[in-house]
Design a protein around this motif. Sequence first.
Motif, PDB file in Angstrom:
ATOM      1  N   SER A  73      -7.423  14.757  -4.464  1.00  0.00           N
ATOM      2  CA  SER A  73      -6.364  14.047  -3.742  1.00  0.00           C
ATOM      3  C   SER A  73      -6.603  12.546  -3.757  1.00  0.00           C
ATOM      4  CB  SER A  73      -6.263  14.555  -2.296  1.00  0.00           C
ATOM      5  OG  SER A  73      -7.489  14.402  -1.603  1.00  0.00           O
ATOM      6  N   GLY A  74      -7.867  12.133  -3.664  1.00  0.00           N
ATOM      7  CA  GLY A  74      -8.181  10.709  -3.714  1.00  0.00           C
ATOM      8  C   GLY A  74      -7.896  10.109  -5.080  1.00  0.00           C
ATOM      9  N   SER A  75      -8.178  10.849  -6.147  1.00  0.00           N
ATOM     10  CA  SER A  75      -7.913  10.366  -7.507  1.00  0.00           C
ATOM     11  C   SER A  75      -6.415  10.215  -7.762  1.00  0.00           C
ATOM     12  CB  SER A  75      -8.524  11.316  -8.538  1.00  0.00           C
ATOM     13  OG  SER A  75      -9.933  11.345  -8.434  1.00  0.00           O
ATOM     14  N   VAL A  76      -5.643  11.216  -7.352  1.00  0.00           N
ATOM     15  CA  VAL A  76      -4.189  11.132  -7.521  1.00  0.00           C
ATOM     16  C   VAL A  76      -3.630   9.988  -6.680  1.00  0.00           C
ATOM     17  CG1 VAL A  76      -1.991  12.340  -7.222  1.00  0.00           C
ATOM     18  CG2 VAL A  76      -3.976  13.581  -8.075  1.00  0.00           C
ATOM     19  N   GLY A  77      -4.132   9.862  -5.459  1.00  0.00           N
ATOM     20  CA  GLY A  77      -3.697   8.759  -4.598  1.00  0.00           C
ATOM     21  C   GLY A  77      -4.028   7.407  -5.202  1.00  0.00           C
ATOM     22  N   GLY A  78      -5.211   7.299  -5.819  1.00  0.00           N
ATOM     23  CA  GLY A  78      -5.602   6.055  -6.468  1.00  0.00           C
ATOM     24  C   GLY A  78      -4.684   5.709  -7.629  1.00  0.00           C
ATOM     25  N   PHE A  79      -4.272   6.713  -8.395  1.00  0.00           N
ATOM     26  CA  PHE A  79      -3.358   6.480  -9.526  1.00  0.00           C
ATOM     27  C   PHE A  79      -1.996   6.008  -9.033  1.00  0.00           C
ATOM     28  CE2 PHE A  79      -0.002   7.802 -12.398  1.00  0.00           C
ATOM     29  CZ  PHE A  79      -0.445   7.294 -13.607  1.00  0.00           C
ATOM     30  N   VAL A  80      -1.449   6.697  -8.043  1.00  0.00           N
ATOM     31  CA  VAL A  80      -0.123   6.326  -7.525  1.00  0.00           C
ATOM     32  C   VAL A  80      -0.155   4.942  -6.887  1.00  0.00           C
ATOM     33  CG1 VAL A  80       1.659   6.911  -5.835  1.00  0.00           C
ATOM     34  CG2 VAL A  80       0.602   8.716  -7.205  1.00  0.00           C
ATOM     35  N   GLY A  81      -1.188   4.668  -6.093  1.00  0.00           N
ATOM     36  CA  GLY A  81      -1.310   3.356  -5.470  1.00  0.00           C
ATOM     37  C   GLY A  81      -1.393   2.251  -6.514  1.00  0.00           C
ATOM     38  N   THR A  82      -2.128   2.498  -7.600  1.00  0.00           N
ATOM     39  CA  THR A  82      -2.263   1.513  -8.679  1.00  0.00           C
ATOM     40  C   THR A  82      -0.944   1.290  -9.393  1.00  0.00           C
ATOM     41  OG1 THR A  82      -4.567   2.162  -9.009  1.00  0.00           O
ATOM     42  CG2 THR A  82      -3.519   0.961 -10.793  1.00  0.00           C
ATOM     43  N   ALA A  83      -0.215   2.363  -9.653  1.00  0.00           N
ATOM     44  CA  ALA A  83       1.074   2.246 -10.337  1.00  0.00           C
ATOM     45  C   ALA A  83       2.055   1.425  -9.509  1.00  0.00           C
ATOM     46  CB  ALA A  83       1.647   3.643 -10.604  1.00  0.00           C
ATOM     47  N   VAL A  84       1.997   1.560  -8.204  1.00  0.00           N
ATOM     48  CA  VAL A  84       2.923   0.845  -7.331  1.00  0.00           C
ATOM     49  C   VAL A  84       2.549  -0.626  -7.174  1.00  0.00           C
ATOM     50  CG1 VAL A  84       3.762   0.677  -4.950  1.00  0.00           C
ATOM     51  CG2 VAL A  84       3.589   2.913  -6.052  1.00  0.00           C
ATOM     52  N   ASN A  85       1.240  -0.930  -7.102  1.00  0.00           N
ATOM     53  CA  ASN A  85       0.853  -2.289  -6.695  1.00  0.00           C
ATOM     54  C   ASN A  85       0.410  -3.207  -7.825  1.00  0.00           C
ATOM     55  OD1 ASN A  85      -1.949  -1.825  -7.289  1.00  0.00           O
ATOM     56  ND2 ASN A  85      -2.560  -2.851  -5.411  1.00  0.00           N
ATOM     57  N   THR A  86       0.313  -2.717  -9.068  1.00  0.00           N
ATOM     58  CA  THR A  86      -0.175  -3.562 -10.158  1.00  0.00           C
ATOM     59  C   THR A  86       0.630  -4.853 -10.350  1.00  0.00           C
ATOM     60  OG1 THR A  86      -1.227  -1.731 -11.342  1.00  0.00           O
ATOM     61  CG2 THR A  86      -0.639  -3.661 -12.643  1.00  0.00           C
ATOM     62  N   PRO A  87       1.976  -4.837 -10.311  1.00  0.00           N
ATOM     63  CA  PRO A  87       2.705  -6.104 -10.457  1.00  0.00           C
ATOM     64  C   PRO A  87       2.291  -7.160  -9.429  1.00  0.00           C
ATOM     65  CG  PRO A  87       4.206  -4.262 -10.725  1.00  0.00           C
ATOM     66  CD  PRO A  87       2.906  -3.686 -10.259  1.00  0.00           C
ATOM     67  N   PHE A  88       2.020  -6.724  -8.204  1.00  0.00           N
ATOM     68  CA  PHE A  88       1.604  -7.664  -7.156  1.00  0.00           C
ATOM     69  C   PHE A  88       0.182  -8.161  -7.409  1.00  0.00           C
ATOM     70  CE2 PHE A  88       4.755  -4.757  -5.465  1.00  0.00           C
ATOM     71  CZ  PHE A  88       5.701  -5.632  -4.927  1.00  0.00           C
ATOM     72  N   ASP A  89      -0.630  -7.313  -8.025  1.00  0.00           N
ATOM     73  CA  ASP A  89      -1.994  -7.709  -8.367  1.00  0.00           C
ATOM     74  C   ASP A  89      -1.990  -8.755  -9.475  1.00  0.00           C
ATOM     75  OD1 ASP A  89      -4.802  -7.486  -7.998  1.00  0.00           O
ATOM     76  OD2 ASP A  89      -4.961  -6.223  -9.764  1.00  0.00           O
ATOM     77  N   VAL A  90      -1.072  -8.601 -10.449  1.00  0.00           N
ATOM     78  CA  VAL A  90      -0.947  -9.589 -11.524  1.00  0.00           C
ATOM     79  C   VAL A  90      -0.574 -10.948 -10.942  1.00  0.00           C
ATOM     80  CG1 VAL A  90       0.391 -10.272 -13.561  1.00  0.00           C
ATOM     81  CG2 VAL A  90      -0.352  -7.897 -13.305  1.00  0.00           C
ATOM     82  N   VAL A  91       0.401 -10.966 -10.048  1.00  0.00           N
ATOM     83  CA  VAL A  91       0.824 -12.217  -9.407  1.00  0.00           C
ATOM     84  C   VAL A  91      -0.332 -12.824  -8.611  1.00  0.00           C
ATOM     85  CG1 VAL A  91       2.329 -13.208  -7.631  1.00  0.00           C
ATOM     86  CG2 VAL A  91       3.264 -11.630  -9.312  1.00  0.00           C
ATOM     87  N   LYS A  92      -1.063 -12.006  -7.876  1.00  0.00           N
ATOM     88  CA  LYS A  92      -2.194 -12.510  -7.087  1.00  0.00           C
ATOM     89  C   LYS A  92      -3.236 -13.162  -7.985  1.00  0.00           C
ATOM     90  CE  LYS A  92      -5.755 -10.154  -5.937  1.00  0.00           C
ATOM     91  NZ  LYS A  92      -6.881 -11.089  -6.183  1.00  0.00           N
ATOM     92  N   SER A  93      -3.533 -12.523  -9.108  1.00  0.00           N
ATOM     93  CA  SER A  93      -4.517 -13.087 -10.031  1.00  0.00           C
ATOM     94  C   SER A  93      -4.042 -14.421 -10.599  1.00  0.00           C
ATOM     95  CB  SER A  93      -4.788 -12.104 -11.181  1.00  0.00           C
ATOM     96  OG  SER A  93      -5.423 -10.928 -10.713  1.00  0.00           O
ATOM     97  N   ARG A  94      -2.753 -14.514 -10.938  1.00  0.00           N
ATOM     98  CA  ARG A  94      -2.216 -15.752 -11.493  1.00  0.00           C
ATOM     99  C   ARG A  94      -2.281 -16.886 -10.452  1.00  0.00           C
ATOM    100  NH1 ARG A  94       1.355 -14.791 -16.017  1.00  0.00           N
ATOM    101  NH2 ARG A  94       0.351 -13.111 -17.208  1.00  0.00           N
ATOM    102  N   ILE A  95      -1.915 -16.569  -9.224  1.00  0.00           N
ATOM    103  CA  ILE A  95      -1.921 -17.589  -8.163  1.00  0.00           C
ATOM    104  C   ILE A  95      -3.339 -18.064  -7.881  1.00  0.00           C
ATOM    105  CG2 ILE A  95      -1.503 -18.010  -5.703  1.00  0.00           C
ATOM    106  CD1 ILE A  95       0.909 -16.118  -5.908  1.00  0.00           C
ATOM    107  N   GLN A  96      -4.272 -17.125  -7.752  1.00  0.00           N
ATOM    108  CA  GLN A  96      -5.641 -17.491  -7.384  1.00  0.00           C
ATOM    109  C   GLN A  96      -6.425 -18.060  -8.553  1.00  0.00           C
ATOM    110  OE1 GLN A  96      -7.109 -13.806  -5.538  1.00  0.00           O
ATOM    111  NE2 GLN A  96      -6.608 -14.633  -3.523  1.00  0.00           N
ATOM    112  N   GLY A  97      -6.029 -17.734  -9.777  1.00  0.00           N
ATOM    113  CA  GLY A  97      -6.753 -18.235 -10.938  1.00  0.00           C
ATOM    114  C   GLY A  97      -6.301 -19.603 -11.405  1.00  0.00           C
ATOM    115  N   ALA A  98      -5.132 -20.049 -10.922  1.00  0.00           N
ATOM    116  CA  ALA A  98      -4.587 -21.329 -11.381  1.00  0.00           C
ATOM    117  C   ALA A  98      -5.312 -22.505 -10.728  1.00  0.00           C
ATOM    118  CB  ALA A  98      -3.100 -21.400 -11.064  1.00  0.00           C
ATOM    119  N   ALA A  99      -5.539 -23.551 -11.509  1.00  0.00           N
ATOM    120  CA  ALA A  99      -6.127 -24.785 -10.982  1.00  0.00           C
ATOM    121  C   ALA A  99      -5.024 -25.627 -10.362  1.00  0.00           C
ATOM    122  CB  ALA A  99      -6.818 -25.562 -12.100  1.00  0.00           C
TER     123      ALA A  99
END
Length: 297
Positions: free
Chosen positions: A205-231
Motif C-alpha cells: 500500500s505504501g509503494s502504490v501510494g508513493g507512485f500515485v503521490g509522485t504522479a500527482v505532484n511531479t509538476p509542482f516539484d519541477v517548478v520548485k526546483s526551477r525556483i530554488q535553483g535559479a540565481a
Amino acid sequence: MATDQRKPLPFVANFAAGAIAGVSEILTFYPLDVVKTRMQLETGKAKHGMVGTLSSIVREEGFGRLYRGLVPPLLLEAPKRAVKFASNDFWGKTYMGLSGESKMTQQLSILTGCSAGATESFVVVPFELVKIKLQDKSSTFAGPIDVVKQVIKKEGPLGLYAGMEATFWRHFWWNGGYFGCIHQVRSMLPPAETQQGQLFNNFVSGSVGGFVGTAVNTPFDVVKSRIQGAAKVPGVAPKYNWTYPALMTIMREEGPAALYKGFLPKVLRLAPGGGVLLLVVEFTLGVFRQALGPPYL
C-alpha cells in the motif's frame, strides 16, 4: 487486545518512528534524488534520460557527487518525517472528531493527508533550498553553511524561503495522493493474519501510494526546483516565481512532458521509498507497543 481497543501511542513514539523511517529511506535512495534534480533543472529538450544523467555524473564528477547535498536532507528527514506522521495523526483525529466518524474513510484520509502535507511544507523549505543549490551541476558552494551565508547575504533571511508556495503545493498534493491511496489499497488487500503479512500489506500500500503521490505532484516539484535553483539578479524579475504561472511557462516553452522531468528517478525512489517508509514506521511502532506493554498492545 483488539486493534481498535489499543490505547494510542504517545506523540514521542510517533515522532521517533517517523524520524527512524525517514532516515532509513533517504540513506537508501538519495542518489536518485540528485539525478531527479539535475533532470528538472535542465531547461529545453532533455539531453539525457535517467541512466544517461546518472552515468554522466559519475563519469564527469565522480561517484561522491551522487551524495552532494546529503547533509541538509539528512538533518531534515527526522523532523520532516516526524512532522508528517505526527500531523497526519493530529489532523486525522481532528477530522474524525468533526465529522463524527468512528474510523478513517477514504475522503477523510485524503483531507488528512493534504493538511499534513501543508503543515510539513513550512518546515522543509530552507533545507530543500540548500539541497537544490548543492545538487546543481554548476554549484560552487563549499557546503550547506556556505549556501545559507550566501543566500542571507544577497537576499536576506527570507531568501531561504524561496519556493515556499511551490513546496506547499508539492507536499499538499503528494500527501493527499499518498495517504488517500494507502487507505484504498489497504481496503482492497486480503486481511493479514500474521505480522509478516501486515508488513507486506503495508509495503504494497505504501509503494502504490508513493507512485500515485509522485504522479500527482511531479509538476509542482519541477517548478520548485526551477525556483530554488535559479540565481537571483538584483532588479530583474525571476522567470519562475509563482507556481501556476510557472507551470504555464514551462508547458508553453518546453511542452507538457517537461512538467514530468525527473519523474522516473523520482518514482523509483518514492514508490518503493513510500513502502519502506510505511513498513519501517509500522515495524517501529510495533516495537514501541511491545516495549510499553498494555494498554498499548
